[in-house]
Structures are given as C-alpha cells and as structure tokens.
Design a protein around this motif. Structure first.
Motif: not given
Length: 221
Positions: A58-66
């Motif tokens: 979930l953290l990786i997904a947030g970073i990619v989206a950011y």
C-alpha cells in the motif's frame, strides 16, 4: 509551465551519472527496501504475516501515485505496476491468505513478462517505453526526444530495442514461474528474502547483458 530541460550537450558525463544514480536509488527504495525491509521490520514488531506483506504494498502504491501527480505525467510502467498492486491487494483482502500476496508477486512478474513480449508486436516495445525514465533522468526531455526519434529512421535501433525487450520479457516470465514454486514450498517468513535474492541474481545477469549490449550497439546516452 514546466522549466526547459537541459539538452544532450548541456549535461556533463558526471551530471548524467549523478542523475542516473538518483533514479536508481529511488527505484531501489521502492522495489527492495520498502517491500523487504518493511516486511521483516513489521514481523519483528509482532505484526502478523498478512499485514506485514500488505502494508508495504500500500505504501508503494501511494509513492507511485504521488510521483505521477507531482510530475504531472503517468508513466506506462508505473501505471501498470500500480494497477497490479491494487488488484493484488484487493484479491488478498478477499482471501485473507498471506501466500496469496506472495503468489501475487509471481503473477505481477508473469503478466509483466508477457506484456513485454506482447509489446514486440507493436510500435512501442517495452524497452522503448521503459527507457524514457532513465534517458530523461540523464539527458532531459529534449535529449530523450532526440534519442526516441531514432525509432522512425533507424531500423537497427528498432531491432536493438526489440531484442532487449525480448530478453527482459523472457527473464520476467521465467522468474514468475520460480516465484510460484517458492511461494508454495518455502515457509512464509523465508519467502520474501529467498524470492528477493533469486530475483536479484536474475536481475544482475540481465543488467550486465543489457549494459554490454547498449554499449556495443551505441544505445548508451
């Protein structure tokens, strides 16, 4: 309005190497430090395997989206990765099985490998698309456009990118098969480390081949 990017001739070799190092460090953090370090840190804190596996994703997904929002550009590879992370997470929430996440990594790599191989039939093979981030990091947007323009008038350039795409696609597909075997045969707590180590071995071999190939055939920027 975006600031103008430095052209190919305005960046020194040292600046290119520094830009590449920054890009690779960011990828290393996203692809290795967060998923592997996060899992074992959470397990050491007593978190159950299911949550320890899903939280880093979930953290990786947030970073990619950011990064997509900040750069105002969605890279095809990043979008693909984000889609698979979200889909895998949803599937895991439904099943509640930690091994589902580990197999998710297998089919992420498998689908990615098949996508790479399928892109060989298009005008944008995977390596042409994936090279954008690295080429842009080293020589800027204008430099990337000059590099990519070779596709239209250089048949050898097209052939080289397709060969590289084929090698990477085959490596990802075969790696996915190994990951499935590991996910169902090893103890859960040993799978992330063993799976990562075997992927790093595969990655090292492919990267060495890749660097030798692009240097020999004049693709290096």
């Amino acid at each position: 309005m975006n600031a103008p990017q430095a052209s190919t001739t305005e960046r020194t070799p040292e600046q290119k190497r520094a830009a590449l190092r920054r890009h690779l460090i960011r990828q290393l953090i996203i692809e290795l430090v967060i998923p592997l370090g996060g899992y074992y840190a959470l397990r050491a804190a007593g978190v159950n395997p299911w949550l320890a596996l899903i939280a880093p994703s979930l953290l990786i997904a947030g970073i990619v989206a950011y990064h997509a929002i900040r750069e105002r550009r969605v890279e095809a590879f990043a979008l693909f990765t984000l889609t698979l992370i979200v889909a895998g997470t949803v599937m895991t929430l439904v099943t509640g099985d930690p091994r589902t996440i580990l197999v998710r990594d297998s089919w992420i790599f498998g689908v990615l490998g098949l996508w790479m191989l399928g892109s060989l039939l298009t005008q944008r093979p995977f390596m042409r698309t994936a090279s954008r981030a690295i080429v842009t990091a080293k020589i800027g947007e204008e430099g990337y456009r000059e590099w990519d323009a070779r596709w239209d008038n250089d048949s050898r350039f097209r052939s080289h990118l397709r060969i590289l795409t084929g090698v990477w696609g085959t490596a990802f597909t075969l790696d996915a098969v190994v990951r499935v075997v590991l996910a169902y045969t090893l103890p859960i707590d040993s799978i992330p480390l063993v799976s990562t180590l075997q992927w790093l071995a595969v990655l090292a071999v492919v990267i060495v081949f890749h660097n030798c190939y692009i240097t020999r055939h004049g693709l290096k920027v």
